[in-house]
Design a protein around this motif. Structure first.
Motif, PDB file in Angstrom:
ATOM      1  N   LEU A 101      69.444  45.351  75.030  1.00 16.55           N
ATOM      2  CA  LEU A 101      70.027  44.012  75.088  1.00 16.55           C
ATOM      3  C   LEU A 101      69.269  43.050  74.207  1.00 16.55           C
ATOM      4  CD1 LEU A 101      72.023  41.985  76.385  1.00 16.55           C
ATOM      5  CD2 LEU A 101      70.343  41.678  78.226  1.00 16.55           C
ATOM      6  N   MET A 102      67.949  43.076  74.275  1.00 19.58           N
ATOM      7  CA  MET A 102      67.134  42.148  73.507  1.00 19.58           C
ATOM      8  C   MET A 102      67.201  42.426  72.005  1.00 19.58           C
ATOM      9  SD  MET A 102      65.986  40.046  75.652  1.00 19.58           S
ATOM     10  CE  MET A 102      64.814  39.192  74.577  1.00 19.58           C
ATOM     11  N   SER A 103      67.464  43.656  71.636  1.00 19.75           N
ATOM     12  CA  SER A 103      67.474  44.007  70.211  1.00 19.75           C
ATOM     13  C   SER A 103      68.659  43.401  69.466  1.00 19.75           C
ATOM     14  CB  SER A 103      67.494  45.527  70.054  1.00 19.75           C
ATOM     15  OG  SER A 103      68.710  46.079  70.526  1.00 19.75           O
ATOM     16  N   VAL A 104      69.720  43.065  70.169  1.00 18.51           N
ATOM     17  CA  VAL A 104      70.938  42.572  69.515  1.00 18.51           C
ATOM     18  C   VAL A 104      70.665  41.306  68.710  1.00 18.51           C
ATOM     19  CG1 VAL A 104      73.260  41.656  69.883  1.00 18.51           C
ATOM     20  CG2 VAL A 104      72.478  43.646  71.177  1.00 18.51           C
ATOM     21  N   GLU A 105      69.928  40.382  69.289  1.00 19.22           N
ATOM     22  CA  GLU A 105      69.660  39.116  68.603  1.00 19.22           C
ATOM     23  C   GLU A 105      68.856  39.353  67.321  1.00 19.22           C
ATOM     24  OE1 GLU A 105      69.793  35.502  67.298  1.00 19.22           O
ATOM     25  OE2 GLU A 105      70.869  36.137  69.106  1.00 19.22           O
ATOM     26  N   HIS A 106      67.919  40.269  67.371  1.00 18.00           N
ATOM     27  CA  HIS A 106      67.125  40.563  66.185  1.00 18.00           C
ATOM     28  C   HIS A 106      67.972  41.250  65.112  1.00 18.00           C
ATOM     29  CE1 HIS A 106      63.577  39.318  68.330  1.00 18.00           C
ATOM     30  NE2 HIS A 106      63.770  40.226  69.264  1.00 18.00           N
ATOM     31  N   VAL A 107      68.850  42.153  65.525  1.00 21.76           N
ATOM     32  CA  VAL A 107      69.751  42.812  64.570  1.00 21.76           C
ATOM     33  C   VAL A 107      70.661  41.775  63.913  1.00 21.76           C
ATOM     34  CG1 VAL A 107      71.646  44.452  64.311  1.00 21.76           C
ATOM     35  CG2 VAL A 107      69.683  45.040  65.746  1.00 21.76           C
ATOM     36  N   HIS A 108      71.132  40.825  64.699  1.00 15.17           N
ATOM     37  CA  HIS A 108      71.980  39.767  64.156  1.00 15.17           C
ATOM     38  C   HIS A 108      71.223  38.925  63.143  1.00 15.17           C
ATOM     39  CE1 HIS A 108      73.414  35.499  64.379  1.00 15.17           C
ATOM     40  NE2 HIS A 108      74.507  36.110  63.969  1.00 15.17           N
ATOM     41  N   GLN A 145      72.493  39.499  59.497  1.00 13.97           N
ATOM     42  CA  GLN A 145      73.391  38.368  59.254  1.00 13.97           C
ATOM     43  C   GLN A 145      74.852  38.744  59.486  1.00 13.97           C
ATOM     44  OE1 GLN A 145      72.530  36.490  55.438  1.00 13.97           O
ATOM     45  NE2 GLN A 145      70.343  36.910  55.654  1.00 13.97           N
ATOM     46  N   LEU A 146      75.067  39.733  60.336  1.00 13.21           N
ATOM     47  CA  LEU A 146      76.419  40.155  60.682  1.00 13.21           C
ATOM     48  C   LEU A 146      76.815  39.541  62.022  1.00 13.21           C
ATOM     49  CD1 LEU A 146      76.160  43.914  59.660  1.00 13.21           C
ATOM     50  CD2 LEU A 146      77.523  42.155  58.502  1.00 13.21           C
ATOM     51  N   GLU A 147      77.812  38.674  61.991  1.00 17.96           N
ATOM     52  CA  GLU A 147      78.209  37.958  63.197  1.00 17.96           C
ATOM     53  C   GLU A 147      78.746  38.876  64.276  1.00 17.96           C
ATOM     54  OE1 GLU A 147      77.671  34.846  64.013  1.00 17.96           O
ATOM     55  OE2 GLU A 147      76.590  34.620  62.115  1.00 17.96           O
ATOM     56  N   VAL A 148      79.245  40.039  63.891  1.00 22.11           N
ATOM     57  CA  VAL A 148      79.813  40.949  64.889  1.00 22.11           C
ATOM     58  C   VAL A 148      78.760  41.451  65.866  1.00 22.11           C
ATOM     59  CG1 VAL A 148      81.734  41.735  63.451  1.00 22.11           C
ATOM     60  CG2 VAL A 148      79.517  42.896  63.310  1.00 22.11           C
ATOM     61  N   ALA A 149      77.493  41.230  65.556  1.00 20.84           N
ATOM     62  CA  ALA A 149      76.439  41.645  66.483  1.00 20.84           C
ATOM     63  C   ALA A 149      76.611  40.991  67.845  1.00 20.84           C
ATOM     64  CB  ALA A 149      75.066  41.316  65.905  1.00 20.84           C
ATOM     65  N   HIS A 150      77.260  39.826  67.875  1.00 19.36           N
ATOM     66  CA  HIS A 150      77.496  39.128  69.141  1.00 19.36           C
ATOM     67  C   HIS A 150      78.886  39.397  69.687  1.00 19.36           C
ATOM     68  CE1 HIS A 150      73.691  37.152  69.070  1.00 19.36           C
ATOM     69  NE2 HIS A 150      73.931  36.466  67.972  1.00 19.36           N
ATOM     70  N   GLN A 151      79.593  40.381  69.105  1.00 18.89           N
ATOM     71  CA  GLN A 151      80.962  40.672  69.533  1.00 18.89           C
ATOM     72  C   GLN A 151      81.117  42.167  69.787  1.00 18.89           C
ATOM     73  OE1 GLN A 151      83.469  39.099  66.428  1.00 18.89           O
ATOM     74  NE2 GLN A 151      82.364  37.168  66.347  1.00 18.89           N
ATOM     75  N   LEU A 152      80.264  42.708  70.615  1.00 20.51           N
ATOM     76  CA  LEU A 152      80.243  44.145  70.861  1.00 20.51           C
ATOM     77  C   LEU A 152      80.837  44.506  72.216  1.00 20.51           C
ATOM     78  CD1 LEU A 152      76.628  44.800  69.527  1.00 20.51           C
ATOM     79  CD2 LEU A 152      78.780  45.135  68.306  1.00 20.51           C
ATOM     80  N   THR A 153      81.790  43.723  72.662  1.00 22.51           N
ATOM     81  CA  THR A 153      82.311  43.884  74.018  1.00 22.51           C
ATOM     82  C   THR A 153      83.180  45.122  74.203  1.00 22.51           C
ATOM     83  OG1 THR A 153      84.173  42.433  73.438  1.00 22.51           O
ATOM     84  CG2 THR A 153      82.246  41.408  74.472  1.00 22.51           C
ATOM     85  N   ASP A 154      83.678  45.704  73.104  1.00 24.25           N
ATOM     86  CA  ASP A 154      84.557  46.866  73.257  1.00 24.25           C
ATOM     87  C   ASP A 154      83.799  48.188  73.240  1.00 24.25           C
ATOM     88  OD1 ASP A 154      83.856  46.750  70.598  1.00 24.25           O
ATOM     89  OD2 ASP A 154      85.796  47.480  69.872  1.00 24.25           O
ATOM     90  N   SER A 155      82.472  48.136  73.056  1.00 24.55           N
ATOM     91  CA  SER A 155      81.649  49.344  73.107  1.00 24.55           C
ATOM     92  C   SER A 155      80.652  49.206  74.250  1.00 24.55           C
ATOM     93  CB  SER A 155      80.921  49.575  71.779  1.00 24.55           C
ATOM     94  OG  SER A 155      80.096  48.482  71.448  1.00 24.55           O
ATOM     95  N   GLN A 156      79.956  50.288  74.551  1.00 24.39           N
ATOM     96  CA  GLN A 156      79.056  50.265  75.701  1.00 24.39           C
ATOM     97  C   GLN A 156      77.712  50.880  75.349  1.00 24.39           C
ATOM     98  OE1 GLN A 156      81.499  54.062  77.444  1.00 24.39           O
ATOM     99  NE2 GLN A 156      80.544  52.768  78.951  1.00 24.39           N
ATOM    100  N   VAL A 157      76.698  50.517  76.134  1.00 25.30           N
ATOM    101  CA  VAL A 157      75.353  51.066  75.997  1.00 25.30           C
ATOM    102  C   VAL A 157      75.068  51.920  77.218  1.00 25.30           C
ATOM    103  CG1 VAL A 157      72.896  50.554  75.819  1.00 25.30           C
ATOM    104  CG2 VAL A 157      74.564  49.100  74.631  1.00 25.30           C
ATOM    105  N   ARG A 172      75.421  50.613  65.884  1.00 24.73           N
ATOM    106  CA  ARG A 172      76.540  50.065  66.649  1.00 24.73           C
ATOM    107  C   ARG A 172      77.158  48.882  65.914  1.00 24.73           C
ATOM    108  NH1 ARG A 172      75.765  47.061  72.403  1.00 24.73           N
ATOM    109  NH2 ARG A 172      77.911  47.162  73.225  1.00 24.73           N
ATOM    110  N   VAL A 173      76.308  48.029  65.346  1.00 23.36           N
ATOM    111  CA  VAL A 173      76.784  46.859  64.608  1.00 23.36           C
ATOM    112  C   VAL A 173      77.472  47.269  63.311  1.00 23.36           C
ATOM    113  CG1 VAL A 173      76.035  44.771  63.402  1.00 23.36           C
ATOM    114  CG2 VAL A 173      75.100  45.304  65.661  1.00 23.36           C
ATOM    115  N   GLN A 174      76.982  48.302  62.650  1.00 27.17           N
ATOM    116  CA  GLN A 174      77.613  48.779  61.417  1.00 27.17           C
ATOM    117  C   GLN A 174      79.083  49.122  61.651  1.00 27.17           C
ATOM    118  OE1 GLN A 174      75.051  52.091  60.704  1.00 27.17           O
ATOM    119  NE2 GLN A 174      73.566  50.947  59.457  1.00 27.17           N
ATOM    120  N   PHE A 175      79.351  49.862  62.708  1.00 24.06           N
ATOM    121  CA  PHE A 175      80.728  50.274  62.985  1.00 24.06           C
ATOM    122  C   PHE A 175      81.580  49.095  63.428  1.00 24.06           C
ATOM    123  CE2 PHE A 175      78.786  54.375  62.761  1.00 24.06           C
ATOM    124  CZ  PHE A 175      79.798  55.250  62.414  1.00 24.06           C
TER     125      PHE A 175
END
Length: 372
Positions: free
Chosen positions: A47-54, A58-70, A185-188
């Motif tokens: 969960l914490m890694s998402v903000e750093h990946v974003h 600089q990919l905004e979709v990092a905050h829009q990962l609701t259709d996939s799961q961890v 996950r963000v790449q896809f």
């Protein structure tokens, strides 16, 4: 296309998962409380890694990962998830030559082929399940498994085993690992066409290999016939085929895209400093980034397609990404995710300035290429 006419039908997938579960060691011995805390910690790191990946990508979709799961999983669960994925990925017609050989098999022979191949696949998965730290898997959803946008699996026993082996700070190491895996996950998510693109490459391999596809299950079919006393061909015939030009081209495309994905994830992971991961220097010094940790896709595909070629190009993926980011900035690099035509060729992976020239017609100063 019916299931009975596909390559996937040649593997008893449930059996493959069972074989993997029987062969794989359990992993580090932990109490229920210890494992529960570890799972919660890994999930929190994801969960914490998402903000750093974003921030880094600089990919905004990092905050829009609701259709996939961890998912934080054990080794047998990872193996079973991959049988589900590969049953979908191999849901394609075999080459005409292999199809003809399949038609000549009796029901008993077909059953033997299915279970013999399942044993082989299960053994491969058992081995890989002890090495993989994490994996983003988008394909099983096509068969109704997992979330529609795919699933990111973090293999808890392997993460715990490696951090203990290398004497690493658990919280720091888990976040570091999750940075890499969340990037996939963000790449896809950034390239919603990417899963279909890779899937088509796999299907093209089965077609491009032509008679070479016989190597996929040919040796198993040969074993089946031999075991039942119906063999009419020699073992050397089944193993003497070489890659044709079209297959080489397809494999080159697979190499390029997988090198890109791994290289990009490594750049993100290595962009983190001590302000985020205090023991990052120690982790980098002690952690040997093992190729088998992140190349499960190729290892299984190579095994299934009878290809033993080693893909040395992976090591250049990170250099490729870093070169373009340094020369053009992350925003321009992110053109990569807009469409398949923007992906690098295998040649460009080794010579990133060629990608810049093709995509950006850059007249800016060319920086030295570390790979030359």
């Amino acid at each position: 296309m019916t299931q009975k006419n596909t390559l996937s039908h040649l593997v008893a997938w449930d059996t493959a998962a069972q074989v993997a579960a029987q062969l794989v060691p359990a992993g580090p011995q932990k109490t229920v409380q210890e494992m529960t805390r570890a799972v919660e910690s890994i999930r929190y790191a994801a969960l914490m890694s998402v903000e750093h990946v974003h921030r880094i990508t600089q990919l905004e979709v990092a905050h829009q990962l609701t259709d996939s799961q961890v998912l934080v999983v054990d080794r047998p669960t990872w193996s079973k998830a991959n049988t589900q994925a590969f049953s979908t990925m191999l849901n394609t017609e075999p080459s005409s030559r292999l199809a003809q050989k399949m038609k000549k098999l009796t029901k008993t022979q077909k059953t033997l082929v299915s279970y013999a191949t399942a044993t082989e696949v299960g053994a491969v998965l058992a081995y890989l399940s002890t090495r993989v730290l994490g994996q983003y898997e988008p394909y099983a959803a096509r068969a109704g498994y997992g979330a529609s946008g795919g699933r990111l699996m973090l293999v808890a026993p392997n993460i715990l085993a490696l951090e203990e082996e290398l004497h690493l700070d658990p919280e720091d190491f888990r976040l570091w690992v999750c940075l890499h895996e969340q990037t996939h996950r963000v790449q896809f998510a950034a390239a919603p066409w990417l899963d279909e693109y890779i899937l088509q490459l796999v299907h093209r391999l089965s077609s491009d290999l032509g008679s070479n596809t016989e190597e996929l299950f040919g040796r198993v079919i040969h074993t089946a016939k031999t075991s039942l006393g119906h063999s009419t061909s020699s073992q050397s015939e089944a193993n003497s085929l070489a890659l044709n030009d079209s297959a080489h081209k397809t494999l080159s495309e697979v190499t390029a895209v997988m090198s890109l994905l791994e290289g990009h994830a490594n750049v993100v992971m290595d962009s983190i400093d001590a302000s985020v991961v205090p023991s990052i220097k120690t982790i980098r010094q002690r952690f040997n980034r093992r190729s088998q940790t992140h190349t499960f896709f190729h290892k299984i595909v190579q095994k299934l397609f009878g290809m033993e070629r080693k893909l040395q190009q992976y090591k250049d993926g990170q250099k490729f990404v870093q070169y373009i980011v340094d020369a053009q900035g992350m925003d321009r690099f992110n053109m990569m995710w807009e469409r398949p035509e923007n992906l690098p060729t295998e040649q460009e992976i080794h010579h990133p300035q060629q990608w810049i020239d093709r995509m950006l017609a850059s007249t800016e100063r060319v920086i030295p290429w570390a790979g030359e």
